[in-house]
Design an enzyme around this catalytic site. Sequence first.
Site, PDB file in Angstrom:
ATOM      1  N   ASN A  37       0.704  -1.293  -0.076  1.00 46.63           N
ATOM      2  CA  ASN A  37       0.116   0.012   0.040  1.00 46.63           C
ATOM      3  C   ASN A  37       0.814   1.329   0.017  1.00 46.63           C
ATOM      4  O   ASN A  37       1.882   1.187  -0.851  1.00 46.63           O
ATOM      5  CB  ASN A  37      -1.172   0.060   1.061  1.00 46.63           C
ATOM      6  CG  ASN A  37      -1.038  -0.332   2.383  1.00 46.63           C
ATOM      7  OD1 ASN A  37      -0.665  -1.462   2.806  1.00 46.63           O
ATOM      8  ND2 ASN A  37      -1.172   0.543   3.190  1.00 46.63           N
ATOM      9  N   ASP A  38       0.468   2.264   0.956  1.00 47.64           N
ATOM     10  CA  ASP A  38       1.104   3.423   0.625  1.00 47.64           C
ATOM     11  C   ASP A  38       2.631   3.572   0.930  1.00 47.64           C
ATOM     12  O   ASP A  38       3.409   2.972   1.530  1.00 47.64           O
ATOM     13  CB  ASP A  38       0.593   4.436   1.404  1.00 47.64           C
ATOM     14  CG  ASP A  38       0.430   4.242   2.806  1.00 47.64           C
ATOM     15  OD1 ASP A  38      -0.164   2.948   3.197  1.00 47.64           O
ATOM     16  OD2 ASP A  38       0.712   4.824   3.761  1.00 47.64           O
ATOM     17  N   TRP A  62      -4.022  -7.403   2.066  1.00 48.38           N
ATOM     18  CA  TRP A  62      -3.396  -6.646   3.380  1.00 48.38           C
ATOM     19  C   TRP A  62      -3.173  -7.309   4.518  1.00 48.38           C
ATOM     20  O   TRP A  62      -4.125  -8.336   4.709  1.00 48.38           O
ATOM     21  CB  TRP A  62      -4.156  -5.351   3.582  1.00 48.38           C
ATOM     22  CG  TRP A  62      -3.605  -4.330   4.655  1.00 48.38           C
ATOM     23  CD1 TRP A  62      -2.889  -3.255   4.492  1.00 48.38           C
ATOM     24  CD2 TRP A  62      -3.998  -4.280   6.067  1.00 48.38           C
ATOM     25  NE1 TRP A  62      -2.597  -2.508   5.485  1.00 48.38           N
ATOM     26  CE2 TRP A  62      -3.454  -3.505   6.676  1.00 48.38           C
ATOM     27  CE3 TRP A  62      -4.670  -5.293   6.963  1.00 48.38           C
ATOM     28  CZ2 TRP A  62      -3.362  -2.918   7.836  1.00 48.38           C
ATOM     29  CZ3 TRP A  62      -4.722  -5.030   8.132  1.00 48.38           C
ATOM     30  CH2 TRP A  62      -3.875  -4.024   8.749  1.00 48.38           C
ATOM     31  N   ASP A 160       1.078   7.279  11.405  1.00 45.18           N
ATOM     32  CA  ASP A 160       1.685   7.936  10.293  1.00 45.18           C
ATOM     33  C   ASP A 160       2.599   8.993  10.596  1.00 45.18           C
ATOM     34  O   ASP A 160       2.187  10.155   9.932  1.00 45.18           O
ATOM     35  CB  ASP A 160       0.504   8.286   9.135  1.00 45.18           C
ATOM     36  CG  ASP A 160      -0.470   7.098   8.811  1.00 45.18           C
ATOM     37  OD1 ASP A 160      -0.051   5.862   9.075  1.00 45.18           O
ATOM     38  OD2 ASP A 160      -1.468   7.227   8.483  1.00 45.18           O
ATOM     39  N   GLU A 213      -5.562  10.759   7.754  1.00 44.76           N
ATOM     40  CA  GLU A 213      -4.212   9.761   7.786  1.00 44.76           C
ATOM     41  C   GLU A 213      -3.210  10.413   7.122  1.00 44.76           C
ATOM     42  O   GLU A 213      -3.343  11.434   6.516  1.00 44.76           O
ATOM     43  CB  GLU A 213      -4.622   8.373   6.928  1.00 44.76           C
ATOM     44  CG  GLU A 213      -5.805   7.459   7.714  1.00 44.76           C
ATOM     45  CD  GLU A 213      -5.802   6.041   6.979  1.00 44.76           C
ATOM     46  OE1 GLU A 213      -5.996   6.019   5.882  1.00 44.76           O
ATOM     47  OE2 GLU A 213      -5.659   5.104   7.846  1.00 44.76           O
ATOM     48  N   TRP A 296      -8.648   1.952  -1.095  1.00 46.80           N
ATOM     49  CA  TRP A 296      -8.993   1.011  -0.456  1.00 46.80           C
ATOM     50  C   TRP A 296     -10.080   0.007  -0.865  1.00 46.80           C
ATOM     51  O   TRP A 296     -10.013  -1.186  -0.554  1.00 46.80           O
ATOM     52  CB  TRP A 296      -9.174   1.361   1.274  1.00 46.80           C
ATOM     53  CG  TRP A 296      -7.946   1.530   2.010  1.00 46.80           C
ATOM     54  CD1 TRP A 296      -7.748   2.898   2.470  1.00 46.80           C
ATOM     55  CD2 TRP A 296      -6.965   0.718   2.364  1.00 46.80           C
ATOM     56  NE1 TRP A 296      -6.436   2.833   3.013  1.00 46.80           N
ATOM     57  CE2 TRP A 296      -5.845   1.482   3.037  1.00 46.80           C
ATOM     58  CE3 TRP A 296      -6.926  -0.559   2.281  1.00 46.80           C
ATOM     59  CZ2 TRP A 296      -4.807   0.836   3.600  1.00 46.80           C
ATOM     60  CZ3 TRP A 296      -5.687  -1.166   2.727  1.00 46.80           C
ATOM     61  CH2 TRP A 296      -4.642  -0.575   3.274  1.00 46.80           C
TER      62      TRP A 296
HETATM   63  C1  FRU Z   1      -3.054   4.582   4.516  1.00 42.30           C
HETATM   64  C2  FRU Z   1      -3.158   3.499   6.013  1.00 42.30           C
HETATM   65  C3  FRU Z   1      -2.020   4.089   7.067  1.00 42.30           C
HETATM   66  C4  FRU Z   1      -1.593   3.254   7.813  1.00 42.30           C
HETATM   67  C5  FRU Z   1      -1.309   2.023   6.868  1.00 42.30           C
HETATM   68  C6  FRU Z   1      -1.632   0.580   7.340  1.00 42.30           C
HETATM   69  O1  FRU Z   1      -3.555   3.963   3.871  1.00 42.30           O
HETATM   70  O2  FRU Z   1      -4.174   3.435   6.358  1.00 42.30           O
HETATM   71  O3  FRU Z   1      -2.976   5.249   7.877  1.00 42.30           O
HETATM   72  O4  FRU Z   1      -0.521   3.474   8.527  1.00 42.30           O
HETATM   73  O5  FRU Z   1      -2.218   2.313   5.746  1.00 42.30           O
HETATM   74  O6  FRU Z   1      -1.102  -0.168   6.263  1.00 42.30           O
END
Ligand code: FRU
Length: 475
Positions: A37-38, A62, A160, A213, A296
Amino acid sequence: MTFQLADAEQALTTARNHINLRWYPRFHLAPQAGWMNDPNGLVWFDGWYHAFYQHHPYSTQWGPMHWGHARSRDLMHWEHLPVALAPEGPEDKDGCFSGSAVVNGDELALIYTGHKFHGDPTDDDNLYQVQCLATSRDGIHFTRHGKVLDTPPGMHHFRDPKVWREGDSWYMVVGSREDDTGQVRLYRSADLHHWDDAGVLGEASKEMGFMWECPDFFTLQEKQVLIISPQGIAARGYDNRNLFQSGYIVGQWQPGEAFTQEHVFAELDHGHDFYAPQTFTAPDGRRILLAWMNSWESVMPEQQDGWAGMLTLPRELNLTADHRLQMKPVKEVENLRQTWQRWAVTSLKNQQQCVMENAEATEVLLQWDTAASDAEQYGIALSDGLRLYVDNQSQRLVLERHYPQSGLCGQRSVPLPAASVLSLRLFFDRSSIEVFVNDGEACLTSRIFPQHRQLSLFAWSGSAHITECGAWDLA
Ligand code: FRU
């Protein structure tokens, strides 16, 4: 159960041999195998650009988060490195969540969220999110220092961290959820290990979401820019159509003072797949952003192929005089260009014309004379799955994808710019399109899942006029 780095590497070594490459990017960063993911910890260190990312090496879903790691000399060619962080516990036993990286003397420091539940993980009251530190001298192997900042009393969602240097201090913004209101909290430290509360930097008004986030905060052209990824904003008309958004607020701030907002929240990108961006400063001073090129709620057809998730092209940020943040691809992308093919098309009338047989890793330049075009719809199509076109009746530029076999159909759009020329720069990779409108005035980013990749231009119910068009194959 805790997870070890060596097990993660072992799992990836096996899984990467079973990847189906049909939609695997040719010039974007994606995981070797498993889930991404990010982007996290974007930084220039020791002659390399480093990109870390949220990663689940054990499956294409995930799961307990690790930090994947890659590095590049030019932001385009990425070399995969060993997984940097695994949820080894105790503070991060259920995941090493998102965070950032800074260079501290000759060390690279990662500041990330340790995520854990005490008891039933479906109950938020059992959730603990704290900020952790790990450091490295070689930029590859990290020493874990555990928790450096605890959760504020009574809070559960607190994650984060984005850290930067200002004068003699380190500062950190953290995204949080206080009584169902999104917030960005500010902290200050002399040494990255001990952090003092410096108040609330920003807080959501009623309609601006229950959780913010992935905050990011930086100076650009003498203003301060706060980037957030709010959860809980309702869609309105053409705006905020994805499950969660990512956008920015421009204002002014200096240490010890409040952040005064001068421009309300605006979305950064208007496509289907753009979330949780992070920025960093390149050695030449450019502010560069990468985002997760998914959402998501998205269906991810590449999960059948042994991988999931990819990052956007690195984009350079600029602020306009009227406080709008513009993104354009970093100049390094031009180093990928091979031969230029000019398309010999200057006008179209009630017709569709093929211009390229296989747009798999391709940059397209396309300039429409909008003032002289009266077709109801004109634009470019990628076989029968994607159309990017001007809708003359609504005066919008529409990105429409149609992949019913993957469960992905629908539109995103932006208003047509006021100028009489519409200048489009498009980047096609095997399963993505990024559209840059009039040199960064707007962007649309979406995942696509083509079976065929023929490009054609079209104009229906009238005529359309082109001032320039052609494409580069990208290596
Ligand atoms: C962003 C997020 C963050 C978190 C992470 C978990 O998409 O939801 O807030 O730290 O992904 O994988």
